[in-house]
Design a protein around this motif. Sequence first.
Motif, short mmCIF file in Angstrom:
data_model
loop_
_atom_site.label_atom_id
_atom_site.label_comp_id
_atom_site.label_asym_id
_atom_site.label_seq_id
_atom_site.Cartn_x
_atom_site.Cartn_y
_atom_site.Cartn_z
N GLU A 167 1.21 15.39 -0.48
CA GLU A 167 0.84 15.39 -1.02
C GLU A 167 2.01 16.14 -2.19
OE1 GLU A 167 -2.13 14.49 -2.62
OE2 GLU A 167 -2.86 13.26 -0.96
N ASP A 168 2.51 16.71 -1.51
CA ASP A 168 3.58 17.50 -2.31
C ASP A 168 4.93 16.98 -3.23
OD1 ASP A 168 2.74 20.04 -1.79
OD2 ASP A 168 3.14 20.73 -0.37
N GLY A 169 4.84 15.70 -2.67
CA GLY A 169 5.64 14.82 -3.78
C GLY A 169 6.84 14.20 -2.02
N TYR A 170 7.06 14.63 -0.71
CA TYR A 170 7.68 13.46 0.49
C TYR A 170 6.74 14.22 0.79
CZ TYR A 170 7.80 18.85 1.76
OH TYR A 170 6.86 19.80 2.92
N ILE A 171 7.71 13.12 1.87
CA ILE A 171 7.61 12.89 4.04
C ILE A 171 8.62 13.07 4.13
CG2 ILE A 171 5.90 11.18 3.25
CD1 ILE A 171 7.54 8.90 4.01
N LEU A 172 8.67 13.01 5.79
CA LEU A 172 9.56 13.44 6.46
C LEU A 172 9.75 12.29 7.61
CD1 LEU A 172 9.69 17.38 7.27
CD2 LEU A 172 11.31 16.23 5.54
N THR A 173 10.64 11.77 8.47
CA THR A 173 11.07 10.66 9.50
C THR A 173 11.84 10.62 9.95
OG1 THR A 173 10.67 9.19 10.00
CG2 THR A 173 12.29 9.38 8.27
N LYS A 174 11.91 10.51 11.34
CA LYS A 174 13.29 11.16 12.17
C LYS A 174 12.76 9.90 13.65
CE LYS A 174 15.16 13.94 15.19
NZ LYS A 174 14.86 15.93 16.29
N CYS A 231 14.26 13.54 4.80
CA CYS A 231 12.96 13.78 3.60
C CYS A 231 13.31 12.85 2.45
CB CYS A 231 13.24 15.11 3.31
SG CYS A 231 11.98 15.10 1.40
N LEU A 232 12.22 11.64 2.18
CA LEU A 232 12.31 10.38 1.77
C LEU A 232 10.92 11.07 0.68
CD1 LEU A 232 12.37 7.60 4.57
CD2 LEU A 232 13.79 8.67 2.81
N PRO A 233 11.55 11.52 -0.99
CA PRO A 233 10.73 11.25 -2.07
C PRO A 233 9.53 10.43 -2.53
CG PRO A 233 12.27 10.08 -2.78
CD PRO A 233 12.87 10.44 -0.91
N LEU A 234 8.53 10.69 -2.73
CA LEU A 234 7.06 10.01 -2.67
C LEU A 234 7.38 9.94 -4.75
CD1 LEU A 234 4.84 11.03 -0.26
CD2 LEU A 234 5.68 8.73 -0.51
N THR A 235 7.58 8.48 -5.10
CA THR A 235 7.78 8.93 -6.52
C THR A 235 6.64 8.53 -7.11
OG1 THR A 235 9.56 6.83 -6.47
CG2 THR A 235 10.82 9.04 -6.61
N GLY A 236 5.60 7.63 -6.97
CA GLY A 236 4.92 6.06 -7.15
C GLY A 236 3.61 6.99 -7.66
N GLY A 237 3.81 8.10 -7.98
CA GLY A 237 2.75 8.67 -8.07
C GLY A 237 1.32 8.93 -7.21
N ALA A 238 0.29 8.60 -7.69
CA ALA A 238 -0.97 9.11 -7.03
C ALA A 238 -1.47 6.95 -6.21
CB ALA A 238 -2.38 10.01 -7.60
N GLY A 239 -2.07 7.10 -5.98
CA GLY A 239 -2.12 6.02 -5.28
C GLY A 239 -2.22 5.61 -3.84
N ASN A 240 -1.95 4.02 -3.06
CA ASN A 240 -1.61 4.27 -2.25
C ASN A 240 -0.36 3.65 -1.80
OD1 ASN A 240 -4.15 3.75 -1.23
ND2 ASN A 240 -4.81 2.07 -2.22
N TYR A 241 0.92 3.86 -0.73
CA TYR A 241 2.06 3.82 -0.27
C TYR A 241 1.67 3.24 1.39
CZ TYR A 241 3.40 6.88 -3.25
OH TYR A 241 3.12 7.75 -4.83
N ASP A 242 2.77 2.70 1.88
CA ASP A 242 3.12 2.12 3.08
C ASP A 242 4.88 2.52 3.23
OD1 ASP A 242 0.82 0.05 3.74
OD2 ASP A 242 0.90 -0.89 2.06
N PHE A 243 4.68 2.65 4.30
CA PHE A 243 5.62 3.07 4.58
C PHE A 243 6.41 2.34 6.04
CE2 PHE A 243 8.05 5.59 8.41
CZ PHE A 243 9.17 5.98 7.91
N SER A 244 7.36 1.92 6.67
CA SER A 244 8.05 1.14 7.48
C SER A 244 9.43 1.67 8.05
CB SER A 244 7.28 -0.58 7.11
OG SER A 244 8.34 -0.37 6.46
N LEU A 245 9.29 1.52 9.41
CA LEU A 245 10.69 1.47 10.21
C LEU A 245 11.19 0.86 10.00
CD1 LEU A 245 12.35 4.70 10.82
CD2 LEU A 245 12.89 2.54 12.55
N LEU A 246 12.48 -0.40 9.66
CA LEU A 246 13.35 -1.61 10.49
C LEU A 246 14.19 -0.77 11.24
CD1 LEU A 246 13.36 -3.58 7.86
CD2 LEU A 246 11.28 -2.98 8.57
#
Length: 311
Positions: free
Chosen positions: A71-78, A109-124
């Motif tokens: 909700e602060d506009g970012y996610i973290l992944t490792k 750290c990856l930004p969420l730049t699309g505003g409110a709504g549904n997101y999908d994250f995938s790691l390949l």
Amino acid sequence: MYKPILCILILFLSSGLASCAQASINGAQAQSSETSTEKRNPGTLLLPEWSDTDIRKSPDGSIVLNLSHSEDGYILTKYDGSSDLIQARITNPDGSIYPYPLTIGTEICLPLTGGAGNYDFSLLEHAYDSLYAVGLSEAFTLSQDPGNQPWLYPNQYVNYHKDSKAVALGKQLSDASTDDLSYIENVFQYVTTNITYDVEFAENVSVNYIPDPDRTLKKKTGICFDYASLMTAMLRSQGIPTKLNVGYAGTAYHAWISCWLKETGWVENIIYFDGKEWTLMDPTLAASETDKRKLKKFIGDGDNYIVQYAY
């Protein structure tokens, strides 16, 4: 994935700035002290935090996705798996897909730049040849638009921390500034005066090149992606929401910077690089319809600037 950027388009400040474009940091400080004893207030340095309120993992635990501060506009992944190549992908609510090459064993750290709504994250994970397998896929929702928050935090392409040289230099230049406009001017002057363009590196840069602002400051040279990342890091760390835009200017692949100012809101293409030299422009040209026509005339046909990604 996109090819590395060899040119940056960035637009900005006042017409009087051209005469002092070679001013050093000391000159900027001296000028500031003569005109005002006040310092601009950059606010609090915003940095990503690893909380444990919403953690997702792959079955073997090698992939971790942290949504605690989405909700602060970012996610973290490792990623701690065994694949030699890995890529994260974020699908925004509008369907646009942002790819991010990742480094094994590093918290990103990856930004969420699309505003409110549904997101999908995938790691390949790279399997063999040009084939990848999905190691983790998660859907999540932002109930509210995070506003300018994504443009105030570091991320993979604008990477810094509290002890970064870019942050320290940004603070020094901010203390020599009386307001946001003078600070952006000082950052522009410093970077364009002290960093040189590395033509040889630009001709041989790898496809998944990731800039590092502190490395650029140390080497004092880089390609245009390095210029943009360094400027963006210095501006964000001192409280100015800044977008590092990547896309096309005509048929050429470029990056350019946009900044949010209290007086005008977002000023697109605030600093401009034409491949040979940097140009500055007064962002107040964007304040009225008449001035917008002047702005369009100044930078050419704005329809030619197509943003593909904003980091």
